[in-house]
Motif scaffolding. Structure first.
Motif, PDB file in Angstrom:
ATOM      1  N   HIS A   5      26.718   8.987 -53.232  1.00 21.86           N
ATOM      2  CA  HIS A   5      25.572   8.118 -53.526  1.00 21.86           C
ATOM      3  C   HIS A   5      25.988   6.950 -54.409  1.00 21.86           C
ATOM      4  O   HIS A   5      25.572   5.805 -54.181  1.00 21.86           O
ATOM      5  CB  HIS A   5      24.476   8.934 -54.210  1.00 21.86           C
ATOM      6  CG  HIS A   5      23.265   8.127 -54.566  1.00 21.86           C
ATOM      7  ND1 HIS A   5      22.384   7.646 -53.624  1.00 21.86           N
ATOM      8  CD2 HIS A   5      22.801   7.687 -55.773  1.00 21.86           C
ATOM      9  CE1 HIS A   5      21.424   6.965 -54.221  1.00 21.86           C
ATOM     10  NE2 HIS A   5      21.653   6.973 -55.525  1.00 21.86           N
ATOM     11  N   SER A   8      27.938   4.487 -52.361  1.00 20.13           N
ATOM     12  CA  SER A   8      27.042   3.756 -51.459  1.00 20.13           C
ATOM     13  C   SER A   8      26.299   2.656 -52.207  1.00 20.13           C
ATOM     14  O   SER A   8      26.178   1.524 -51.720  1.00 20.13           O
ATOM     15  CB  SER A   8      26.036   4.723 -50.821  1.00 20.13           C
ATOM     16  OG  SER A   8      26.697   5.693 -50.045  1.00 20.13           O
ATOM     17  N   ALA A  39      21.649  -0.865 -39.797  1.00 22.48           N
ATOM     18  CA  ALA A  39      21.024  -0.071 -40.857  1.00 22.48           C
ATOM     19  C   ALA A  39      19.560   0.211 -40.538  1.00 22.48           C
ATOM     20  O   ALA A  39      19.048   1.299 -40.828  1.00 22.48           O
ATOM     21  CB  ALA A  39      21.148  -0.796 -42.194  1.00 22.48           C
ATOM     22  N   GLU A  42      19.344   2.977 -38.017  1.00 25.06           N
ATOM     23  CA  GLU A  42      19.661   4.278 -38.613  1.00 25.06           C
ATOM     24  C   GLU A  42      18.655   4.685 -39.684  1.00 25.06           C
ATOM     25  O   GLU A  42      18.704   5.799 -40.193  1.00 25.06           O
ATOM     26  CB  GLU A  42      21.069   4.245 -39.222  1.00 25.06           C
ATOM     27  CG  GLU A  42      22.175   3.962 -38.228  1.00 25.06           C
ATOM     28  CD  GLU A  42      22.312   5.039 -37.169  1.00 25.06           C
ATOM     29  OE1 GLU A  42      21.976   6.212 -37.474  1.00 25.06           O
ATOM     30  OE2 GLU A  42      22.727   4.723 -36.038  1.00 25.06           O
ATOM     31  N   ILE A  44      18.245   3.293 -42.781  1.00 28.71           N
ATOM     32  CA  ILE A  44      18.822   3.263 -44.131  1.00 28.71           C
ATOM     33  C   ILE A  44      18.039   2.248 -44.962  1.00 28.71           C
ATOM     34  O   ILE A  44      18.407   1.072 -45.069  1.00 28.71           O
ATOM     35  CB  ILE A  44      20.321   2.914 -44.086  1.00 28.71           C
ATOM     36  CG1 ILE A  44      21.042   3.829 -43.100  1.00 28.71           C
ATOM     37  CG2 ILE A  44      20.944   3.049 -45.478  1.00 28.71           C
ATOM     38  CD1 ILE A  44      22.498   3.477 -42.881  1.00 28.71           C
ATOM     39  N   GLU A  46      17.351   1.782 -48.255  1.00 23.85           N
ATOM     40  CA  GLU A  46      17.893   1.162 -49.471  1.00 23.85           C
ATOM     41  C   GLU A  46      18.790  -0.020 -49.140  1.00 23.85           C
ATOM     42  O   GLU A  46      18.720  -1.073 -49.782  1.00 23.85           O
ATOM     43  CB  GLU A  46      18.663   2.199 -50.299  1.00 23.85           C
ATOM     44  CG  GLU A  46      17.801   3.278 -50.923  1.00 23.85           C
ATOM     45  CD  GLU A  46      17.403   4.361 -49.931  1.00 23.85           C
ATOM     46  OE1 GLU A  46      17.935   4.334 -48.790  1.00 23.85           O
ATOM     47  OE2 GLU A  46      16.570   5.205 -50.285  1.00 23.85           O
ATOM     48  N   HIS A  78      10.868   3.776 -37.859  1.00 27.98           N
ATOM     49  CA  HIS A  78      11.216   3.948 -39.269  1.00 27.98           C
ATOM     50  C   HIS A  78      10.106   3.320 -40.114  1.00 27.98           C
ATOM     51  O   HIS A  78      10.090   2.113 -40.369  1.00 27.98           O
ATOM     52  CB  HIS A  78      12.571   3.315 -39.571  1.00 27.98           C
ATOM     53  CG  HIS A  78      13.721   4.006 -38.896  1.00 27.98           C
ATOM     54  ND1 HIS A  78      13.961   5.358 -39.040  1.00 27.98           N
ATOM     55  CD2 HIS A  78      14.691   3.537 -38.066  1.00 27.98           C
ATOM     56  CE1 HIS A  78      15.028   5.701 -38.331  1.00 27.98           C
ATOM     57  NE2 HIS A  78      15.486   4.621 -37.729  1.00 27.98           N
TER      58      HIS A  78
END
Length: 300
Positions: A5, A8, A39, A42, A44, A46, A78
């Protein structure tokens, strides 16, 4: 996990810094747009949020078919990424423009079938159909009225595209509702046979009705919630009455009374364990918090 984390977050921070100092040509060479769209696909959040917050113009980033990040977020379902649109004053403009190939606008994207990965955590075809309708209604609520009647390359409006792509899901949802109602009715009939001289049916005629798409949004789930809740209450009442009757007759012979109660409770317990999670999931999906963050604070 903590190290991953941290790394990332560090990567996102450095990319954000580079976005701030780079020009359009450098971003194209560095495939920044492609990274953002990947992103989004997927989910993601953040990464997407931090990068577009560094340069809000990146919300216009488009793929090879000119679909912006919100169109892609709707396509891949999403909700958290899509909710970023509520923090913008230009959401109407983002929703208006169709892609360059299929001429699908944002509402058309909601009318497309969701990827299987977006529905894996939703139990039952009826609840999956409900979730798809929730997506369509949510997007419909923010687009201009003209968008609702826009025709894509196939000559279909968003609603017509939704109906076409969800025809099989609607049929599966209809059958799932009837199968679930039938299993509950069988248990209800047993309760009636044992305790009541009345007819038990799941409220609203679920077994005999034909369903429209809109019924899956609230009407059918509400009827099923009422039916399951009533059934569980009936089961509890039956077991209480059954236990009380046995106790009155066999209270001096507890060695018979207790095993009989335990054995009688086994099938009831198994049925409740199978159906109660469904009741909770249906109640949360219908009356619980929305998956969309309409109160998203303005971030640009």
């Amino acid at each position: 996990m903590k190290l991953a984390h941290f790394l990332s977050c560090e990567l996102v921070s450095r990319m954000k810094d580079q976005v701030l100092i780079s020009n359009a040509q450098q971003r194209e060479t560095g495939k920044v747009n492609a990274a953002i769209l990947r992103a989004v696909k997927e989910g993601i959040f953040e990464f997407v949020f931090e990068i577009v917050k560094a340069d809000p113009q990146l919300v216009w980033s488009g793929d090879s078919k000119s679909r912006n990040i919100f169109s892609v977020a709707v396509q891949y379902r999403h909700a958290k990424i899509f909710s970023l649109i509520y923090g913008l004053d230009i959401k109407t403009a983002l929703a208006r423009y169709p892609d360059s190939f299929y001429k699908n606008n944002l509402l058309h994207m909601a009318g497309m079938s969701a990827p299987s990965t977006a529905l894996n955590d939703i139990p039952g075809a009826a609840l999956q159909m409900q979730r798809e309708l929730q997506w369509f209604k949510e997007v419909e609520s923010i687009v201009p009225s003209k968008v609702c009647s826009h025709l894509n390359k196939e000559g279909l409006t968003p609603r017509e595209l939704f109906t076409k792509n969800h025809k099989d899901m609607r049929k599966d949802g209809e059958q799932w509702m009837k199968d679930t109602a039938t299993s509950c009715t069988v248990v209800g009939a047993l309760i009636v046979t044992i305790m009541f001289a009345a007819v038990f049916t799941v409220p609203g005629g679920i077994l005999t009705s034909r369903y429209a798409e809109e019924d899956f949004l609230e009407s059918l789930p509400r009827k099923m919630i009422i039916g399951l809740s009533t059934l569980f209450f009936s089961i509890a009442a039956m077991m209480t009455a059954f236990s009380a009757a046995l106790f009155l007759m066999l209270h001096e012979q507890s060695w018979i009374f207790k095993p009989v109660i335990c054995l009688a409770s086994i099938p009831i317990t198994l049925f409740v364990l199978m159906q109660f999670p469904l009741l909770v999931a249906m109640a949360n999906s219908t009356y619980g918090p929305s998956i969309f963050d309409r109160k998203m604070k303005r971030w640009f």
